[in-house]
Design a protein around this motif. Sequence first.
Motif, PDB file in Angstrom:
ATOM      1  N   LEU A   1      40.960  11.493 -29.782  1.00 53.77           N
ATOM      2  CA  LEU A   1      41.489  11.326 -28.417  1.00 53.77           C
ATOM      3  C   LEU A   1      41.202  10.001 -27.899  1.00 53.77           C
ATOM      4  N   TYR A   2      39.980   9.465 -28.040  1.00 56.67           N
ATOM      5  CA  TYR A   2      39.615   7.915 -27.466  1.00 56.67           C
ATOM      6  C   TYR A   2      40.701   6.901 -28.170  1.00 56.67           C
ATOM      7  N   ILE A   3      40.564   7.298 -29.566  1.00 54.59           N
ATOM      8  CA  ILE A   3      41.450   6.116 -30.197  1.00 54.59           C
ATOM      9  C   ILE A   3      42.968   6.178 -30.013  1.00 54.59           C
ATOM     10  N   ALA A   4      43.450   7.650 -29.861  1.00 56.65           N
ATOM     11  CA  ALA A   4      44.784   7.735 -29.687  1.00 56.65           C
ATOM     12  C   ALA A   4      45.266   7.036 -28.196  1.00 56.65           C
ATOM     13  N   CYS A   5      44.059   6.997 -27.124  1.00 59.98           N
ATOM     14  CA  CYS A   5      44.330   6.504 -25.969  1.00 59.98           C
ATOM     15  C   CYS A   5      44.537   4.984 -26.112  1.00 59.98           C
ATOM     16  N   ILE A   6      43.746   4.323 -26.990  1.00 62.44           N
ATOM     17  CA  ILE A   6      43.684   2.961 -27.305  1.00 62.44           C
ATOM     18  C   ILE A   6      45.006   2.442 -27.825  1.00 62.44           C
ATOM     19  N   LEU A   7      45.525   3.425 -28.759  1.00 62.35           N
ATOM     20  CA  LEU A   7      46.956   3.271 -29.515  1.00 62.35           C
ATOM     21  C   LEU A   7      47.943   3.100 -28.427  1.00 62.35           C
ATOM     22  N   ASN A   8      47.839   3.963 -27.393  1.00 62.04           N
ATOM     23  CA  ASN A   8      49.079   4.275 -26.603  1.00 62.04           C
ATOM     24  C   ASN A   8      48.651   3.272 -25.195  1.00 62.04           C
ATOM     25  N   GLY A   9      47.591   2.432 -25.365  1.00 59.41           N
ATOM     26  CA  GLY A   9      47.690   1.664 -24.105  1.00 59.41           C
ATOM     27  C   GLY A   9      47.095   2.087 -23.121  1.00 59.41           C
ATOM     28  N   LYS A  10      46.315   3.127 -23.116  1.00 56.99           N
ATOM     29  CA  LYS A  10      45.586   3.796 -21.903  1.00 56.99           C
ATOM     30  C   LYS A  10      44.229   3.599 -22.121  1.00 56.99           C
ATOM     31  N   ASN A  11      43.477   2.950 -21.286  1.00 54.98           N
ATOM     32  CA  ASN A  11      42.196   2.599 -21.250  1.00 54.98           C
ATOM     33  C   ASN A  11      41.409   3.714 -20.476  1.00 54.98           C
ATOM     34  N   ILE A  12      40.544   4.333 -21.375  1.00 56.71           N
ATOM     35  CA  ILE A  12      39.691   5.398 -20.520  1.00 56.71           C
ATOM     36  C   ILE A  12      38.203   5.163 -21.501  1.00 56.71           C
ATOM     37  N   SER A  13      37.295   5.118 -20.528  1.00 54.05           N
ATOM     38  CA  SER A  13      35.933   4.761 -21.241  1.00 54.05           C
ATOM     39  C   SER A  13      35.538   5.856 -21.982  1.00 54.05           C
ATOM     40  N   GLN A  14      34.625   5.706 -22.954  1.00 55.39           N
ATOM     41  CA  GLN A  14      33.957   6.680 -23.937  1.00 55.39           C
ATOM     42  C   GLN A  14      33.067   7.756 -22.720  1.00 55.39           C
ATOM     43  N   LYS A  15      32.495   7.102 -21.816  1.00 57.20           N
ATOM     44  CA  LYS A  15      31.568   7.735 -20.995  1.00 57.20           C
ATOM     45  C   LYS A  15      32.155   8.975 -20.490  1.00 57.20           C
ATOM     46  N   LYS A  16      33.653   8.974 -19.977  1.00 60.25           N
ATOM     47  CA  LYS A  16      34.439  10.170 -19.439  1.00 60.25           C
ATOM     48  C   LYS A  16      34.686  10.922 -20.466  1.00 60.25           C
ATOM     49  N   PHE A  17      35.148  10.599 -21.624  1.00 57.21           N
ATOM     50  CA  PHE A  17      35.113  11.667 -22.769  1.00 57.21           C
ATOM     51  C   PHE A  17      33.684  12.275 -22.858  1.00 57.21           C
ATOM     52  N   ALA A  18      32.751  11.596 -22.896  1.00 55.77           N
ATOM     53  CA  ALA A  18      31.480  12.312 -23.264  1.00 55.77           C
ATOM     54  C   ALA A  18      31.236  13.440 -22.136  1.00 55.77           C
ATOM     55  N   VAL A  19      31.841  13.057 -20.822  1.00 55.81           N
ATOM     56  CA  VAL A  19      31.286  14.068 -19.788  1.00 55.81           C
ATOM     57  C   VAL A  19      32.169  15.223 -20.036  1.00 55.81           C
ATOM     58  N   GLU A  20      33.444  15.070 -20.275  1.00 57.40           N
ATOM     59  CA  GLU A  20      34.257  16.114 -20.584  1.00 57.40           C
ATOM     60  C   GLU A  20      34.060  16.940 -21.827  1.00 57.40           C
ATOM     61  N   SER A  21      33.586  16.178 -22.637  1.00 55.76           N
ATOM     62  CA  SER A  21      33.437  16.942 -24.143  1.00 55.76           C
ATOM     63  C   SER A  21      31.847  17.561 -24.207  1.00 55.76           C
ATOM     64  N   GLY A  22      30.935  16.955 -23.528  1.00 51.32           N
ATOM     65  CA  GLY A  22      29.597  17.572 -23.633  1.00 51.32           C
ATOM     66  C   GLY A  22      28.767  17.039 -24.570  1.00 51.32           C
ATOM     67  N   VAL A  23      29.154  15.724 -25.270  1.00 52.69           N
ATOM     68  CA  VAL A  23      28.408  15.061 -26.165  1.00 52.69           C
ATOM     69  C   VAL A  23      28.220  13.668 -25.652  1.00 52.69           C
ATOM     70  N   SER A  24      27.179  13.108 -26.293  1.00 47.83           N
ATOM     71  CA  SER A  24      26.650  11.829 -25.895  1.00 47.83           C
ATOM     72  C   SER A  24      27.947  10.617 -26.174  1.00 47.83           C
ATOM     73  N   ASP A  25      27.917   9.684 -25.476  1.00 51.95           N
ATOM     74  CA  ASP A  25      28.910   8.598 -25.740  1.00 51.95           C
ATOM     75  C   ASP A  25      28.538   7.862 -27.077  1.00 51.95           C
ATOM     76  N   VAL A  26      27.225   7.834 -27.229  1.00 55.04           N
ATOM     77  CA  VAL A  26      26.706   7.165 -28.555  1.00 55.04           C
ATOM     78  C   VAL A  26      27.381   7.945 -29.710  1.00 55.04           C
ATOM     79  N   THR A  27      27.376   9.235 -29.746  1.00 57.63           N
ATOM     80  CA  THR A  27      27.999  10.033 -30.793  1.00 57.63           C
ATOM     81  C   THR A  27      29.293   9.840 -30.891  1.00 57.63           C
ATOM     82  N   ILE A  28      30.136   9.954 -29.810  1.00 57.21           N
ATOM     83  CA  ILE A  28      31.553   9.303 -29.785  1.00 57.21           C
ATOM     84  C   ILE A  28      31.756   7.961 -30.262  1.00 57.21           C
ATOM     85  N   ARG A  29      31.026   7.186 -29.839  1.00 56.59           N
ATOM     86  CA  ARG A  29      31.115   5.715 -30.423  1.00 56.59           C
ATOM     87  C   ARG A  29      31.042   5.629 -31.846  1.00 56.59           C
ATOM     88  N   ASN A  30      30.070   6.378 -32.209  1.00 54.78           N
ATOM     89  CA  ASN A  30      29.817   6.368 -34.141  1.00 54.78           C
ATOM     90  C   ASN A  30      30.993   7.128 -34.712  1.00 54.78           C
TER      91      ASN A  30
END
Length: 306
Positions: free
Chosen positions: A264-293
């Motif tokens: 979802l994070y990559i799909a947001c970037i492809l569609n020109g919508k900037n959402i930080s990895q921290k927000k995805f981490a809060v919603e998904s319950g995993v760390s932002d480092v894991t999402i980044r990797n």
Amino acid sequence: MVEHYSNDYDVKCKLDACKTYPAITDSERGEIVCGGCGLILVQNMPDSSYENNGYSQEDFMKLTRTGPATSLTMFDKGLSTVIGDNKDSSGKALTSKTKYEFNRLRTWDQRSKSRKTATLSKAFTLLHAMKTKLGVPDSVVENAAYIYRKTVSAKLTRGRTMASLVSASLYAACRENNIPRTLDDIASAGNIERGVLSRDLRTIIKKLGLSLNQYDTTSFISKISNNMNLDEKIKRDAYDILIRCEKEQITAGKHPVAQAAASLYIACILNGKNISQKKFAVESGVSDVTIRNRAVMIKKTLKLLD
């Protein structure tokens, strides 16, 4: 001549000339007659029909015959006897002497219940509270109650709290029905530690021989995107990215929630919508480092965002 049959209604006429004729069932009269000679084979059959043409609560109470269906989520499966109010069948109040007798009957009825019944009542009360918090369907709760009853029958309750066993049963039911709920979600709803929940879950799986399939990662994409109010275009692009990752075989052994969040994070970037990895981490319950990797791995493998 009329013959009475108790339960078996698969009857035929004994005359040789009627062997080729079928038996005819008359539901209105409650009879089964021979199609050849007209002999009554069965009479006074109980009417098993159910008038479900009522569209209000009052009509349902008038037309129903057998009461509500039994359910494993009730400690007595819905078959207990309840002593009603202090009124007789005509609605008149009982006398003081009769009222005292019925109060004593209620007291002894409550005291006569076994300890197992009281424990099941508390457990299923907690299960219904977790159902409301997590928003899971009734079929999953029914399955969770079945697993918990098997746990109690297997005598796995010693040394374990009731809340952890109920939570583990609910998580196992969610896995069996592919309802996307993580261990953290279940632990938060049951107010227990994640480590305790994981330990008791492994015990239940081993002792009861449960076979739990892995979650479908696409279900977590729907869950996260709906919580963040993302566009449908972003959701579809995330699905496509996830399918490509499965073809490249880079999803095996990876956290499904982290994989969905990274897609979802990559799909947001492809569609020109900037959402930080921290927000995805809060919603998904995993760390932002894991999402980044996971996002870096997806970009590198699929050659995206070059």
